[in-house]
Design an enzyme around this catalytic site. Structure first.
Site, PDB file in Angstrom:
ATOM      1  N   TYR A   1       0.939  -1.339   0.237  1.00 24.43           N
ATOM      2  CA  TYR A   1       0.063  -0.305  -0.069  1.00 24.43           C
ATOM      3  C   TYR A   1       0.553   1.023  -0.020  1.00 24.43           C
ATOM      4  O   TYR A   1       0.775   2.080  -0.913  1.00 24.43           O
ATOM      5  CB  TYR A   1      -0.746  -0.230   1.164  1.00 24.43           C
ATOM      6  CG  TYR A   1      -1.383   1.118   1.783  1.00 24.43           C
ATOM      7  CD1 TYR A   1      -3.035   1.530   0.786  1.00 24.43           C
ATOM      8  CD2 TYR A   1      -1.615   1.285   2.921  1.00 24.43           C
ATOM      9  CE1 TYR A   1      -3.277   2.689   1.085  1.00 24.43           C
ATOM     10  CE2 TYR A   1      -2.656   2.765   3.260  1.00 24.43           C
ATOM     11  CZ  TYR A   1      -3.316   3.573   2.044  1.00 24.43           C
ATOM     12  OH  TYR A   1      -4.263   4.452   2.862  1.00 24.43           O
TER      13      TYR A   1
ATOM     14  N   TYR B   1       2.867  -7.342  16.167  1.00 28.87           N
ATOM     15  CA  TYR B   1       3.307  -6.256  15.508  1.00 28.87           C
ATOM     16  C   TYR B   1       4.503  -5.108  15.935  1.00 28.87           C
ATOM     17  O   TYR B   1       5.873  -4.859  15.455  1.00 28.87           O
ATOM     18  CB  TYR B   1       2.390  -6.587  14.247  1.00 28.87           C
ATOM     19  CG  TYR B   1       2.371  -4.929  13.103  1.00 28.87           C
ATOM     20  CD1 TYR B   1       3.912  -4.729  12.654  1.00 28.87           C
ATOM     21  CD2 TYR B   1       1.999  -3.338  14.014  1.00 28.87           C
ATOM     22  CE1 TYR B   1       4.089  -2.861  12.375  1.00 28.87           C
ATOM     23  CE2 TYR B   1       2.428  -2.569  14.036  1.00 28.87           C
ATOM     24  CZ  TYR B   1       2.989  -2.636  12.435  1.00 28.87           C
ATOM     25  OH  TYR B   1       3.232  -1.364  11.241  1.00 28.87           O
ATOM     26  N   HIS B   2       3.692  -4.449  16.585  1.00 29.85           N
ATOM     27  CA  HIS B   2       4.008  -2.980  16.744  1.00 29.85           C
ATOM     28  C   HIS B   2       5.533  -2.785  17.907  1.00 29.85           C
ATOM     29  O   HIS B   2       5.986  -2.510  18.216  1.00 29.85           O
ATOM     30  CB  HIS B   2       2.978  -1.867  17.547  1.00 29.85           C
ATOM     31  CG  HIS B   2       2.302  -1.266  17.302  1.00 29.85           C
ATOM     32  ND1 HIS B   2       0.804  -2.381  16.620  1.00 29.85           N
ATOM     33  CD2 HIS B   2       1.928  -0.704  16.531  1.00 29.85           C
ATOM     34  CE1 HIS B   2       0.296  -1.592  16.641  1.00 29.85           C
ATOM     35  NE2 HIS B   2       0.534  -0.589  16.372  1.00 29.85           N
TER      36      HIS B   2
ATOM     37  N   ARG C   1      -9.030  -5.878  21.181  1.00 28.80           N
ATOM     38  CA  ARG C   1      -7.579  -5.049  21.513  1.00 28.80           C
ATOM     39  C   ARG C   1      -7.410  -5.479  23.242  1.00 28.80           C
ATOM     40  O   ARG C   1      -8.484  -5.239  23.902  1.00 28.80           O
ATOM     41  CB  ARG C   1      -7.120  -4.119  21.326  1.00 28.80           C
ATOM     42  CG  ARG C   1      -7.010  -4.379  19.814  1.00 28.80           C
ATOM     43  CD  ARG C   1      -6.575  -3.020  18.208  1.00 28.80           C
ATOM     44  NE  ARG C   1      -6.770  -3.608  17.008  1.00 28.80           N
ATOM     45  CZ  ARG C   1      -5.845  -2.629  15.813  1.00 28.80           C
ATOM     46  NH1 ARG C   1      -4.873  -1.895  16.643  1.00 28.80           N
ATOM     47  NH2 ARG C   1      -6.614  -2.800  15.194  1.00 28.80           N
TER      48      ARG C   1
ATOM     49  N   THR D   1       6.840   2.870  13.718  1.00 28.24           N
ATOM     50  CA  THR D   1       4.975   2.967  13.655  1.00 28.24           C
ATOM     51  C   THR D   1       4.907   4.398  14.919  1.00 28.24           C
ATOM     52  O   THR D   1       5.435   4.028  16.255  1.00 28.24           O
ATOM     53  CB  THR D   1       4.642   2.032  14.022  1.00 28.24           C
ATOM     54  OG1 THR D   1       3.179   2.304  14.147  1.00 28.24           O
ATOM     55  CG2 THR D   1       4.955   1.192  14.768  1.00 28.24           C
TER      56      THR D   1
ATOM     57  N   LYS E   1       8.401  -3.332  16.274  1.00 24.80           N
ATOM     58  CA  LYS E   1       8.745  -2.355  15.202  1.00 24.80           C
ATOM     59  C   LYS E   1      10.079  -1.625  16.327  1.00 24.80           C
ATOM     60  O   LYS E   1      10.796  -1.004  16.205  1.00 24.80           O
ATOM     61  CB  LYS E   1       7.511  -0.756  14.924  1.00 24.80           C
ATOM     62  CG  LYS E   1       6.732  -1.699  14.358  1.00 24.80           C
ATOM     63  CD  LYS E   1       7.453  -1.837  12.627  1.00 24.80           C
ATOM     64  CE  LYS E   1       6.369  -1.067  11.742  1.00 24.80           C
ATOM     65  NZ  LYS E   1       7.262  -0.978   9.929  1.00 24.80           N
TER      66      LYS E   1
ATOM     67  N   SER F   1       1.106  -4.561  20.400  1.00 24.59           N
ATOM     68  CA  SER F   1       0.961  -5.923  19.742  1.00 24.59           C
ATOM     69  C   SER F   1       1.829  -6.432  19.098  1.00 24.59           C
ATOM     70  O   SER F   1       3.815  -5.594  19.503  1.00 24.59           O
ATOM     71  CB  SER F   1      -0.018  -5.275  18.631  1.00 24.59           C
ATOM     72  OG  SER F   1       0.812  -4.900  17.761  1.00 24.59           O
TER      73      SER F   1
END
Ligand code: NAD
Ligand code: USQ
Length: 480
Positions: A98, A268-269, A413, A231, A272, A266
């Site tokens: 994206y 994912y976070h 979440r 992020t 980072k 998360s």
């Protein structure tokens, strides 16, 4: 360590299956073939994934076109190349995604020599989970060919996995980038919270991929500037102002400027956060020059370049795994689904238009960090709570005749639903960023875009299906 993704099919709608494959590295996706065949993977993706079993695959288009070729092109007037930047070589890792696709076109249009590196795994995730972009997107090969026919500009293409250092080394040696923009990660927080295997995959893919990029810069292009997509979620939601990367603290009478505390929420976070630490360390230890762009949530789909032809169209995710808040709300409004506010809706984040993503990356490249410098920019233009977004979309919807409702969905979440949030974001503005703020007309245009493609919406993909608390070690193969 092997990194892997489960290919269990759609967690919402597909039947339970025992199919499981490992994506280890480029050479060992043996059961990948059968999994892809079982799920009738589109031929292009299947072929691309098969390439992972072979030696590093380097696809190159022809050299940059001559001025004669550009002159012949009806759209060559739109070429905005700046002669001083023409020689700049930029490698865009994750350039089929994206943010990456929009950025690749933008930089190519600005005269940069661009190479995309991507293993197309994002297309594979969609296939595994039974998801599809709201917008039809063509193969990366078609996209690049179309861009060449329209703008007369060549984008080189390296298909492969950056976790495979041999592949990455070949790409670096062959392209010899002056800047690397690294978008190539598993970027969905819900995806990383589906089950243990997706959590492990996300952290392996992201952390090892970034580590490989750092080693490749050290080995092959020491002067190369790394522009890494981080992020805002690395900071979490502290009860004090968020600074840009660093905070000066006085403790027991002594003062130091330290990395701003990280409180990611998360797997994912968290990947980072670890990336940022690895990058900061290698800047210090090896003198690498790097910019960490702590980006907020991106919305919108159109950029000047993706609008030039339908085959250049960007992806637009609206599902509960990859779709992000504002994009999801626009699609929900377009199809008459109530807006899905999680919990109390006070969750506040930084947001930016995708046209500003491409601008920010260009600014970071044009003003590189110094050798050894680890720079952090907070990359967003405005802050909104989820409730703010719901109100904005409701009002914009009314103006074009949509009856937009909102529902409060039990929050899947674990996050603060009412909190203080004030994040600094001045460094990119100081470099010249001219933000596209979220106006009524912009919301109208995203809403109308969603309406244009509403027949492609699969309503079953809208509600969230991944729960932070229910994540388990057991592979997740069925809906909850
Ligand atoms: P995306 O999923 O659309 O694109 C990521 C691309 O990277 C995909 O094309 C994928 O195939 C590729 N990729 C992933 N792992 C790879 C690997 N090991 N080797 C080669 N290619 C690989 O994601 P996006 O929305 O474009 O996000 C890009 C980056 O920006 C991510 O790092 C994300 O964390 C960050 N970001 C995104 C947003 C957002 O709202 N979309 C916000 C903040 C930060
Ligand atoms: N939310 C809702 N309803 C929805 C979707 C989301 O209330 O239908 C809420 C979430 O609970 C969260 C907020 O909206 O509080 C943002 O969620 P999101 O899904 O839009 O964004 P997030 O999961 O944080 O991730 C996205 C990108 C990620 C990027 C991040 C930037 O997928 O790659 O890193 O935005 S940031 O949020 O600043 O960390």
């Amino acid at each position: 360590m092997a990194h892997f993704a489960s290919a269990y099919c759609n967690i919402n709608t597909y039947p339970v299956t025992k199919n499981f494959f490992r994506i280890t590295d480029s050479y060992s996706a043996i059961s990948l073939n059968s999994a892809l065949q079982t799920h009738r993977c589109p031929k292009k993706i299947f072929e691309s994934c098969k390439l992972r079993q072979q030696k590093p695959s380097i696809f190159r288009a022809t050299a940059t076109p001559t001025s004669k070729e550009i002159e012949k092109n009806p759209l060559s007037g739109s070429f905005q190349g700046d002669p001083s930047s023409k020689s700049k070589k930029v490698m865009i890792i994750g350039g089929d995604g994206y943010c990456g696709w929009a950025t690749a076109l933008h930089l190519s249009n600005k005269g940069y020599e661009v190479a995309i590196v991507d293993n197309l795994v994002r297309r594979l995730f969609d296939h595994q989970l039974g998801l599809e972009s709201l917008t039809p997107i063509t193969s990366i090969q078609n996209r690049i060919q179309r861009w060449k026919s329209i703008a007369g500009r060549t984008i080189q293409l390296y298909i492969g996995d950056i976790c495979d250092f041999e592949f990455l080394s070949e790409a670096f040696k062959s392209f010899d980038p002056e800047s690397v923009v690294h978008f190539g990660e598993q970027r969905s927080a819900p995806f990383s919270m589906i089950d243990r295997s997706r959590a492990v995959y996300t952290q392996h893919n992201n952390v090892i991929g970034t580590l490989n990029v750092l080693f490749a810069i050290k080995e092959f292009s020491e002067e190369c500037h790394l522009v890494k997509l981080g992020t805002m979620g690395e900071y979490g939601t502290p009860n004090i102002d968020i600074e840009e990367g660093y905070i000066t603290i006085t403790h027991n009478g002594r003062t130091d400027t330290l990395p701003y505390p990280k409180q990611a929420s998360s797997f994912y976070h968290l990947s980072k956060v670890h990336d940022s630490h690895n990058i900061a360390f290698t800047c210090k230890a090896w003198g690498i020059r790097a910019t960490d762009l702590n980006q907020g949530v991106v919305y919108g789909v159109r950029t000047d370049e993706t609008e030039m032809h339908e085959e250049l169209c960007n992806r637009f995710d609206y599902d509960g795994v990859f779709g992000t808040a504002l994009n999801r709300f626009c699609v929900q409004a377009a199809v008459g689904h109530p807006l899905t506010v999680y919990g109390k809706g006070g969750q506040t984040r930084g947001y930016l238009d995708i046209r500003d993503t491409v601008q920010c990356v260009e600014l970071a490249i044009a003003n590189p960090a110094k050798p050894g410098e680890f720079r952090v920019f907070n990359q967003f233009t405005e802050q909104f709570s989820v409730n703010d977004l719901a109100k904005l979309v409701t009002n914009a919807g009314k103006k074009i005749g949509l009856d937009v409702q909102t529902i409060s969905v039990p929050n899947p979440r674990v996050e603060a639903e009412e909190h203080y949030y004030n994040a600094k974001h001045t460094k990119l503005i100081e470099l010249g960023l001219q933000p596209h703020l979220l106006s009524d007309s912009l919301l109208d245009s995203v809403l109308n875009f969603a309406i244009k493609f509403k027949d492609r919406v699969d309503a079953a993909q809208i509600m969230p299906t991944v729960s932070w608390k229910k994540i388990g070690a057991k592979p997740r193969t069925v809906s909850v």
